[in-house]
Design an enzyme around this catalytic site. Structure first.
Site, PDB file in Angstrom:
ATOM      1  N   GLU A   1       0.810  -1.211   0.000  1.00 15.88           N
ATOM      2  CA  GLU A   1       0.000   0.000   0.000  1.00 15.88           C
ATOM      3  C   GLU A   1       0.843   1.262   0.000  1.00 15.88           C
ATOM      4  O   GLU A   1       1.952   1.277   0.526  1.00 15.88           O
ATOM      5  CB  GLU A   1      -0.891   0.007   1.243  1.00 15.88           C
ATOM      6  CG  GLU A   1      -1.974  -1.033   1.140  1.00 15.88           C
ATOM      7  CD  GLU A   1      -2.800  -1.160   2.406  1.00 15.88           C
ATOM      8  OE1 GLU A   1      -4.017  -1.265   2.292  1.00 15.88           O
ATOM      9  OE2 GLU A   1      -2.223  -1.167   3.498  1.00 15.88           O
TER      10      GLU A   1
ATOM     11  N   CYS B   1       3.334   8.359   1.866  1.00 26.52           N
ATOM     12  CA  CYS B   1       3.785   7.300   2.765  1.00 26.52           C
ATOM     13  C   CYS B   1       3.972   6.042   1.922  1.00 26.52           C
ATOM     14  O   CYS B   1       3.033   5.597   1.251  1.00 26.52           O
ATOM     15  CB  CYS B   1       2.708   7.116   3.828  1.00 26.52           C
ATOM     16  SG  CYS B   1       3.056   5.803   4.996  1.00 26.52           S
TER      17      CYS B   1
ATOM     18  N   CYS C   1       5.104  -6.573  15.712  1.00 24.00           N
ATOM     19  CA  CYS C   1       4.626  -5.671  16.769  1.00 24.00           C
ATOM     20  C   CYS C   1       3.148  -5.986  17.018  1.00 24.00           C
ATOM     21  O   CYS C   1       2.368  -6.154  16.076  1.00 24.00           O
ATOM     22  CB  CYS C   1       4.797  -4.217  16.357  1.00 24.00           C
ATOM     23  SG  CYS C   1       6.517  -3.816  15.958  1.00 24.00           S
TER      24      CYS C   1
ATOM     25  N   CYS D   1       0.004  -3.602  15.610  1.00 24.27           N
ATOM     26  CA  CYS D   1       0.043  -3.115  14.226  1.00 24.27           C
ATOM     27  C   CYS D   1      -0.612  -4.103  13.266  1.00 24.27           C
ATOM     28  O   CYS D   1      -0.306  -5.298  13.288  1.00 24.27           O
ATOM     29  CB  CYS D   1       1.507  -2.887  13.840  1.00 24.27           C
ATOM     30  SG  CYS D   1       1.771  -2.602  12.079  1.00 24.27           S
TER      31      CYS D   1
ATOM     32  N   CYS E   1      -1.840   5.523  10.385  1.00 21.47           N
ATOM     33  CA  CYS E   1      -0.722   4.670  10.807  1.00 21.47           C
ATOM     34  C   CYS E   1      -1.202   3.365  11.399  1.00 21.47           C
ATOM     35  O   CYS E   1      -2.081   3.345  12.248  1.00 21.47           O
ATOM     36  CB  CYS E   1       0.085   5.363  11.881  1.00 21.47           C
ATOM     37  SG  CYS E   1       0.948   6.752  11.273  1.00 21.47           S
TER      38      CYS E   1
HETATM   39  N1  SAH Z   1       8.155  -0.375  10.547  1.00 20.59           N
HETATM   40  C1  SAH Z   1       8.431   0.985  10.805  1.00 20.59           C
HETATM   41  C2  SAH Z   1       7.693   1.935   9.886  1.00 20.59           C
HETATM   42  C3  SAH Z   1       6.263   1.604   9.567  1.00 20.59           C
HETATM   43  S1  SAH Z   1       5.115   1.750  10.891  1.00 20.59           S
HETATM   44  C4  SAH Z   1       8.138   1.303  12.273  1.00 20.59           C
HETATM   45  O1  SAH Z   1       7.487   0.507  12.923  1.00 20.59           O
HETATM   46  O2  SAH Z   1       8.616   2.345  12.717  1.00 20.59           O
HETATM   47  C5  SAH Z   1       4.991   3.505  11.075  1.00 20.59           C
HETATM   48  C6  SAH Z   1       4.508   3.951  12.442  1.00 20.59           C
HETATM   49  O3  SAH Z   1       3.137   3.558  12.670  1.00 20.59           O
HETATM   50  C7  SAH Z   1       5.311   3.340  13.579  1.00 20.59           C
HETATM   51  O4  SAH Z   1       5.692   4.305  14.518  1.00 20.59           O
HETATM   52  C8  SAH Z   1       4.321   2.365  14.179  1.00 20.59           C
HETATM   53  O5  SAH Z   1       4.599   2.083  15.511  1.00 20.59           O
HETATM   54  C9  SAH Z   1       3.018   3.103  13.990  1.00 20.59           C
HETATM   55  N2  SAH Z   1       1.843   2.260  14.194  1.00 20.59           N
HETATM   56  C10 SAH Z   1       1.746   0.924  14.058  1.00 20.59           C
HETATM   57  N3  SAH Z   1       0.512   0.504  14.402  1.00 20.59           N
HETATM   58  C11 SAH Z   1      -0.198   1.611  14.741  1.00 20.59           C
HETATM   59  C12 SAH Z   1      -1.546   1.841  15.162  1.00 20.59           C
HETATM   60  N4  SAH Z   1      -2.410   0.847  15.264  1.00 20.59           N
HETATM   61  N5  SAH Z   1      -1.915   3.109  15.427  1.00 20.59           N
HETATM   62  C13 SAH Z   1      -1.047   4.136  15.270  1.00 20.59           C
HETATM   63  N6  SAH Z   1       0.220   3.988  14.867  1.00 20.59           N
HETATM   64  C14 SAH Z   1       0.660   2.733  14.603  1.00 20.59           C
HETATM   65 FE1  SF4 Z   2       6.139  -3.129  13.761  1.00 16.40          FE
HETATM   66 FE2  SF4 Z   2       4.139  -2.663  12.083  1.00 16.40          FE
HETATM   67 FE3  SF4 Z   2       6.419  -1.205  11.914  1.00 16.40          FE
HETATM   68 FE4  SF4 Z   2       6.370  -3.789  11.197  1.00 16.40          FE
HETATM   69  S1  SF4 Z   2       5.256  -2.122  10.220  1.00 16.40           S
HETATM   70  S2  SF4 Z   2       7.905  -2.806  12.451  1.00 16.40           S
HETATM   71  S3  SF4 Z   2       4.965  -4.692  12.684  1.00 16.40           S
HETATM   72  S4  SF4 Z   2       4.935  -1.244  13.603  1.00 16.40           S
END
Ligand code: SAH
Ligand code: SF4
Length: 358
Positions: free
Chosen positions: A93, A106, A117, A120, A333
């Protein structure tokens, strides 16, 4: 499946090499680069200044972009989210984010994400593969072809962990800056904190923004939210971020996802303030967006966000709050990948993923 080689992602020098192979004069590579990186042409038909014969030759063996759109959603706030693929079922995406003063986007760096994580949507879906540099550049190209205004900023915050795919991300950044004309200062990499790769970025000393997804300064909380913390705990990853600052003199960003009752204690704001002391930092608070994690996570109330921010401010921390957009189309996000429904192959353990060498 279309096996023709995509041109997006090739530098002018590489296009020059291609012209040698096709027995064309060198200046054709500049013309083609102009078409794909300045005019955002989508097919060879649009390249009227190329001789017809060359266009036919290109059409037979090459294509501009590898990606096809599988779904295109527009939010009421102007955000557009595209689900794309290359003719198979591996979808990823990208999101267009128009603001009054700039247009940002993005981009995804992987199909899925292996980091696991727990909060996420992408992490919950598992992992298929790294995207190539041409697939990363192609996302930008597609979004730019939709946007009447020039995109000036890129955040690598879509699906995936950019530092697990560092070579392709670096290559794409060369194209964004060298061919398309964006500034490194307008590129942001967000990472869960892979220490060896942070060190590589520090050595490279590019004037990009590096953002660490910290989400708790306490190891016991962070390890539950982010398995990566078991490998590089808070003190280690913060040490790497500080080294990064010392090497590059670039202000660092700490992303702090606030989940109600999970990581919003006064102890955490106090500890976070301690952690960033002495290093120019901005802490970006992100109220958690709801995804069905099965763990009872909830978005914090406005009052909780206000209190946590105020605690940090009182301790002298530079704090901002992320203005979330695209909620009605699940483009905010962590909500990306909402539609994959477990399509990804499998979740590999983090330690099975090879670290890219640069
Ligand atoms: N993998 C990288 C970049 C993609 S995620 C990372 O994790 O940093 C980009 C951002 O979105 C990260 O800070 C992540 O923690 C956040 N994120 C993930 N799940 C989320 C959610 N459910 N609500 C808000 N932010 C979220
Ligand atoms: Fe963690 Fe989601 Fe970022 Fe992957 S995309 S590192 S699972 S927050």
């Amino acid at each position: 499946m279309d096996l023709r080689r995509p041109l997006l992602g090739l530098s002018s020098a590489e296009l020059g090499q291609l012209m040698v192979e096709l027995e064309q004069p060198a200046y054709r590579s500049k013309q083609i680069a102009g078409h794909i990186y300045q005019k955002f042409a989508t097919d060879f038909e649009q390249m009227k200044d190329l001789p017809k014969e060359l266009r036919v030759k290109l059409e037979a063996g090459f294509r501009v972009s590898p990606i096809q759109v599988s779904s295109h959603k527009k939010s009421t706030d102007g955000v557009e989210k595209l689900l794309v693929h290359n003719g198979d079922d591996q979808v990823y995406e990208c999101v267009l984010l128009p603001y009054t003063d700039r247009v940002s986007c993005c981009l995804s760096t992987q199909v899925g994400c292996p980091m696991g994580c727990t909060f996420c949507a992408t992490g919950m879906g598992g992992f298929d593969r790294n995207l190539t540099a041409n697939e990363i550049v192609a996302q930008f190209h597609l979004l730019q072809s939709l946007s009447p205004r020039r995109i000036s900023h890129i955040v690598f915050m879509g699906m995936g962990e950019p530092l697990l795919n560092l070579d392709a991300v670096l290559k794409s950044m060369e194209i964004f800056t060298g061919e398309i004309g964006l500034s490194y200062r307008h590129l942001t990499i967000s990472t869960v904190g892979l220490v060896p790769q942070i060190n590589i970025l520090a050595e490279k000393n590019l004037p990009i923004h590096l953002a660490l997804s910290l989400h708790s300064p306490l190891d016991e909380v962070r390890s539950k939210l982010m398995p990566v913390n078991q490998k590089w705990p808070v003190a280690v990853v913060m040490g790497a971020m500080k080294d990064y600052y010392r090497a590059t003199k670039r202000k660092i960003t700490i992303e702090y996802l606030l989940i109600d009752g999970v990581n919003d204690t006064p102890e955490e704001s106090a500890e976070l303030a301690n952690l960033v002391k002495g290093i120019p930092t901005v802490v970006n608070i992100i109220p958690w967006n709801w995804v069905d994690t099965g763990q009872g996570f909830a978005r914090p109330s406005r009052e909780t966000v206000r209190r946590f921010k105020q605690d940090l401010k009182n301790r002298g921390v530079n704090v901002t709050e992320r203005v979330e957009r695209g909620h009605d189309i699940a483009a905010a996000c962590g909500q990306l990948a909402g539609q994959h429904q477990g399509r990804f192959a499998k979740r590999r353990s983090l330690w099975e993923i090879p670290v890219t060498k640069t």
